[in-house]
Motif scaffolding. Sequence first.
Motif: not given
Length: 589
Positions: A386-393, A400-414
Amino acid sequence: MPPKRAAAAASEAAPAAKRAKTASTSKKTAVKAKADAPKKAAPAKKKETATKTVAAKKAVAPKKAAAPARKKTPKPSEGSDKENADAAPAPKVNGVKRKRDENEEQPDEVVAGDAQVNGERSTKRAEKEEAEAAPVKKRKVAAPKPAPKRVVRELKAINEPPTQVMDIFVFGEGTAGELGLGSVRVDGKKPIDVKRPRINHNLKGVVQVACGGMHVAALTKDNKILTWGVNDQGALGRDTTWEGGLRDVDDEDEDSDDEDTGMNPKESTPGEIDTSDIPEGTKWVQLVASDSATFALTTTGQVYGWGTFRSNEGILGFNKHVMVQRTPTHVPELSRIKQLAAGLNHILALDDKNKIYAWGAGQQAQLARRLLERDDLAALYPTGIGALPGRAKAEKIACGSYHSFVIDNKARVIGWGLNNYAELGVEDEAGQDGGFVMRPQLIKSLAGYEIADIAGGEHHSLACTKDGQLITWGRIDGHQVGQPSASFSEDNTIWDERQKPRILLVPTVVPDIGGVVRVAAGTDHSFAITADGKVYSWGFSANYQTGQGTTDDIESPTLIDNSAIRDRKIVFAGAGGQYGILGALPLEN
């Protein structure tokens, strides 16, 4: 202590007992036990028979032209009752029925009341012969139209293969073959229990490495994929059947220079994957490895994979139709993929339109969707989160073993997934058994930083900022976060009933280290690489997986400084459960 902290701490009690038990385990076979970690069945060492999909069989077997159908003369018992009733009885010869020949000349028909019965042809017979003697008009038949040519659309390259060659150094336990050093001593050195970084001479021209739980995959500059380690569920993508046996421990000679460890040499030595079902000309750009599977990305954005996923109950399967995929196969649901990331038993894929797909095991919310128990195989189908929060790209994905991360084009972490040790950096539900974050959300505790790289272990995480700061959070009892005791307070930490720090809730800068440009995490140990090519490690070290030459925990980031890498520039670090791998730029000739 605030009531909330005390209650949460009580639910996560007894780390000391766990650590004491782990420490007493033999270093050659111990895998750190986690009493309060999500249950995960131990991988069975049973060889399983590969199951090929129908699509794979069709791809291998050449198509045969259909043979012309043969007309079959029905037996008396065949055909409909009407057809059998209308059939003329066969004439008898000497009392025996004889089959009538269609080409045999038959006697003239006798028509009742015809005046020319004696010796003359009947009127009907004459008319028939006259009709047969008439010239036959040829029917014009249109010339067959040529079959339309099959147009094969050539996919355009959207990814570039890595080109920087590295020398590969390994360290750790290695009894599962994950160090890739083979099965016998070399120059008097055992291929197991490697205390400090040692160069692996079996690996040449490597440009990228992916570390799984107990297996590794490497991409070479000449477009080969090499794998080594445990192959019980097809994670190596090749046949490693070995007719050898285990050595006799009673006859073991520790001083022998060619002592065989008893490991399968086909698993413990890097070997090329089976590419027989992969289209010619395919070029690879990235590899990722989970606990029992491996996936590869091509220049055209296609994804291939092999192995299987495991859930809390055991083997989940590779896809809806195959339990264990022994050789590389195409993942048809994905296209134009730019990047992959792997957790213990789940995979993320980012395409060129900012869409993220997730599949594998999803019992800890690491797939960012709810799964029905009656249809657990639905988790094996790559599905958009689905869509990422904050209109993140998204610019980078990590697991991680059981978790997930995204770094967006504003250097924020989801992030999303398991959060019982605050491994996401989210305070909600931390310290609770089974606490998780179902949907991707902005990690507010990292809002004050510009994140450049991020990694996750089993219950801890770490990141580095664009200005070189190292930040850690999550589980503390194995020194996974690498923080000094002064970093823990009532405001940022959950304490156990013995007043020992248990969970670091808030991402916190590690003091006395800077210039960090890249981070990596194993199950309970971590690495940080600096801009000048130095590498630091810390965390659980019972199997020498920190590369520091000791089985004691490394409490804070410590420079790995042995003769093998002292004068080398480190550009890569990776880790699994009980080992570590470093990549260094080659020495100039």
